[in-house]
Write a protein that holds these residues in place. Sequence first.
Motif, short mmCIF file in Angstrom:
data_model
loop_
_atom_site.label_atom_id
_atom_site.label_comp_id
_atom_site.label_asym_id
_atom_site.label_seq_id
_atom_site.Cartn_x
_atom_site.Cartn_y
_atom_site.Cartn_z
N LEU A 170 0.83 -1.20 0.00
CA LEU A 170 0.00 0.00 0.00
C LEU A 170 0.86 1.25 0.00
CD1 LEU A 170 -2.94 -0.91 2.39
CD2 LEU A 170 -3.09 -0.31 -0.03
N THR A 171 1.96 1.21 0.72
CA THR A 171 2.87 2.35 0.70
C THR A 171 3.46 2.55 -0.69
OG1 THR A 171 3.46 2.04 3.03
CG2 THR A 171 5.00 3.31 1.68
N ALA A 172 3.80 1.43 -1.35
CA ALA A 172 4.34 1.51 -2.70
C ALA A 172 3.31 2.03 -3.69
CB ALA A 172 4.82 0.13 -3.15
N CYS A 173 2.05 1.72 -3.44
CA CYS A 173 0.98 2.14 -4.35
C CYS A 173 0.42 3.51 -4.01
CB CYS A 173 -0.16 1.12 -4.34
SG CYS A 173 0.27 -0.47 -5.06
N TYR A 174 0.76 4.02 -2.86
CA TYR A 174 0.23 5.32 -2.44
C TYR A 174 1.35 6.27 -2.07
CZ TYR A 174 -4.63 3.81 -2.25
OH TYR A 174 -5.89 3.38 -2.59
N PRO A 175 2.10 6.79 -3.04
CA PRO A 175 3.11 7.80 -2.72
C PRO A 175 2.42 9.10 -2.34
CG PRO A 175 2.86 7.63 -5.08
CD PRO A 175 2.01 6.55 -4.49
N PRO A 176 3.09 9.98 -1.60
CA PRO A 176 2.48 11.26 -1.25
C PRO A 176 2.09 12.06 -2.50
CG PRO A 176 4.45 10.85 0.04
CD PRO A 176 4.41 9.80 -1.03
N PRO A 177 0.94 12.73 -2.49
CA PRO A 177 -0.05 12.77 -1.41
C PRO A 177 -0.92 11.51 -1.41
CG PRO A 177 -0.81 14.07 -3.25
CD PRO A 177 0.56 13.60 -3.63
N ARG A 178 -1.23 11.01 -0.23
CA ARG A 178 -1.98 9.77 -0.12
C ARG A 178 -3.49 10.02 -0.13
NH1 ARG A 178 1.87 6.03 1.54
NH2 ARG A 178 3.75 6.99 2.33
N HIS A 179 -4.23 8.96 -0.36
CA HIS A 179 -5.68 9.00 -0.33
C HIS A 179 -6.14 7.99 0.71
CE1 HIS A 179 -6.09 11.39 -4.11
NE2 HIS A 179 -4.86 10.94 -4.25
N PRO A 180 -6.14 8.37 1.98
CA PRO A 180 -6.33 7.40 3.07
C PRO A 180 -7.65 6.65 3.02
CG PRO A 180 -6.45 9.67 3.88
CD PRO A 180 -5.92 9.73 2.48
N GLN A 181 -8.74 7.30 2.63
CA GLN A 181 -10.02 6.60 2.63
C GLN A 181 -10.04 5.48 1.58
OE1 GLN A 181 -12.97 9.73 2.18
NE2 GLN A 181 -13.25 9.84 4.41
N GLN A 182 -9.55 5.77 0.40
CA GLN A 182 -9.53 4.75 -0.64
C GLN A 182 -8.53 3.65 -0.29
OE1 GLN A 182 -8.15 5.56 -4.81
NE2 GLN A 182 -10.31 5.18 -5.26
N ALA A 183 -7.39 4.04 0.26
CA ALA A 183 -6.40 3.05 0.66
C ALA A 183 -6.97 2.12 1.73
CB ALA A 183 -5.14 3.74 1.18
N ALA A 184 -7.70 2.69 2.68
CA ALA A 184 -8.29 1.88 3.74
C ALA A 184 -9.33 0.92 3.18
CB ALA A 184 -8.93 2.79 4.79
N ALA A 185 -10.10 1.36 2.19
CA ALA A 185 -11.12 0.51 1.59
C ALA A 185 -10.48 -0.64 0.81
CB ALA A 185 -12.02 1.33 0.68
N VAL A 186 -9.41 -0.35 0.08
CA VAL A 186 -8.70 -1.39 -0.67
C VAL A 186 -8.08 -2.39 0.29
CG1 VAL A 186 -6.74 -1.83 -2.19
CG2 VAL A 186 -8.28 0.07 -2.70
N LYS A 187 -7.47 -1.89 1.35
CA LYS A 187 -6.84 -2.77 2.32
C LYS A 187 -7.87 -3.67 2.99
CE LYS A 187 -4.22 -2.77 6.62
NZ LYS A 187 -3.56 -1.93 7.67
N ALA A 188 -9.00 -3.10 3.39
CA ALA A 188 -10.04 -3.89 4.06
C ALA A 188 -10.55 -5.01 3.16
CB ALA A 188 -11.20 -2.98 4.48
N ARG A 189 -10.72 -4.69 1.87
CA ARG A 189 -11.20 -5.72 0.94
C ARG A 189 -10.12 -6.78 0.71
NH1 ARG A 189 -14.60 -9.31 -0.47
NH2 ARG A 189 -14.86 -9.64 -2.72
N LEU A 217 -4.36 -6.30 -5.62
CA LEU A 217 -4.75 -6.03 -7.00
C LEU A 217 -6.22 -6.39 -7.22
CD1 LEU A 217 -1.59 -7.22 -8.94
CD2 LEU A 217 -2.42 -4.88 -8.74
N ALA A 218 -6.63 -7.53 -6.68
CA ALA A 218 -8.03 -7.93 -6.81
C ALA A 218 -8.94 -6.93 -6.10
CB ALA A 218 -8.24 -9.33 -6.24
N ALA A 219 -8.52 -6.47 -4.93
CA ALA A 219 -9.30 -5.50 -4.17
C ALA A 219 -9.38 -4.17 -4.91
CB ALA A 219 -8.69 -5.30 -2.79
N ALA A 220 -8.26 -3.75 -5.48
CA ALA A 220 -8.26 -2.50 -6.24
C ALA A 220 -9.18 -2.60 -7.44
CB ALA A 220 -6.84 -2.16 -6.68
N GLY A 221 -9.21 -3.79 -8.07
CA GLY A 221 -10.09 -3.98 -9.21
C GLY A 221 -11.56 -3.82 -8.84
N GLU A 222 -11.91 -4.11 -7.59
CA GLU A 222 -13.29 -3.96 -7.14
C GLU A 222 -13.57 -2.58 -6.57
OE1 GLU A 222 -14.39 -6.92 -4.34
OE2 GLU A 222 -14.02 -8.61 -5.68
N VAL A 223 -12.66 -2.09 -5.73
CA VAL A 223 -12.91 -0.86 -4.99
C VAL A 223 -12.49 0.38 -5.77
CG1 VAL A 223 -12.35 0.39 -2.86
CG2 VAL A 223 -12.64 -2.09 -2.82
N ALA A 224 -11.42 0.26 -6.55
CA ALA A 224 -10.89 1.41 -7.29
C ALA A 224 -10.51 0.97 -8.70
CB ALA A 224 -9.69 1.99 -6.56
#
Length: 314
Positions: A170-189, A217-224
């Motif tokens: 997630l850190t590799a996929c979210y360089p600054p500036p981050r999008h915490p809400q979307q990152a949290a949703a992807v991580k949860a999924r 990647l599968a989570a990102a495909g669903e959530v983002a």
Amino acid sequence: MANAEWELCEEEGAAFEYEFDLENPFTSTADEPIASLLDAEGHHAPSVSAAASAARRDAAAFISKVRFGAGLAVHPRVAYLALNYVDRFLSKRELPSDRQPWAPRLLAISCLSLAAKMQRVADFSIADIQVGEEFMFDAGTVRRMERVVLGTLDWRVRSVTPLAFLGFFLTACYPPPRHPQQAAAVKARAVDLLLRAQPEVKMAEFSPSVAAAAALLAAAGEVAAANLPAFQAAVAACPFVNSEKLRECGEVLAAACGVGLGRAAASVDTPVTVLGHHSSASSASESDWTVGSAANGGGVDAKKRCMGPPSQWG
């Protein structure tokens, strides 16, 4: 029971060290956390033969019943850690389930008890999870079996699982500036997919790092979905992630969890994604957040973030 072949002998003076975060398995901060995780994952991954054994099937069935059974439910992460202990145990020691059919259930109960202690679950009850069984193991028998498990695992109870790699990817996929809400949703999924897919035997074929990357990647495909190429660019830049294994793991996750593998392509000439489907280069608009692509040079930055120890690049 104490005279059985398992020789469940009490060890005096042994002490447990409880409280364990599956996403942060180390007790101290490492200088290179991803390098430490990669060095450790091979020692914690189960063998394919153990995952396919009858003993594992029976133990997994009991853990699944406890996790989802009405009135018996334990926290999903306790069940996840318990099955990891079962897999690691069976990778090192054969269970004589043909001669002792009760052994897989005792192993499952003991691993659930250890996992609950490591997660500091206060309301876990050995008696409660055995409700409805023909016979029940008492606390002393379970405690002795716990020590057999601990000895087999060399007391390495802070398992390195796919959950430990989610933060890095997630850190590799979210360089600054981050999008915490979307990152949290992807991580949860991604966590949900990993928890659901764990009982699948084929998941043992993949290292924890590959399983984590495939789940994200599968989570990102669903959530983002519009931003999936950004995830693909970052993961593809990681030299220690085998692209073929990543594709295969994505397919296993999709089959185990009943999810799609990504968006279909409009043309066979568009690039093939790591999950085995085609993706249009225009699938993410310029207004979307991105990690980087070949078009803007972000792939170089992604590679810098994903660089692990050269010994792992293979």
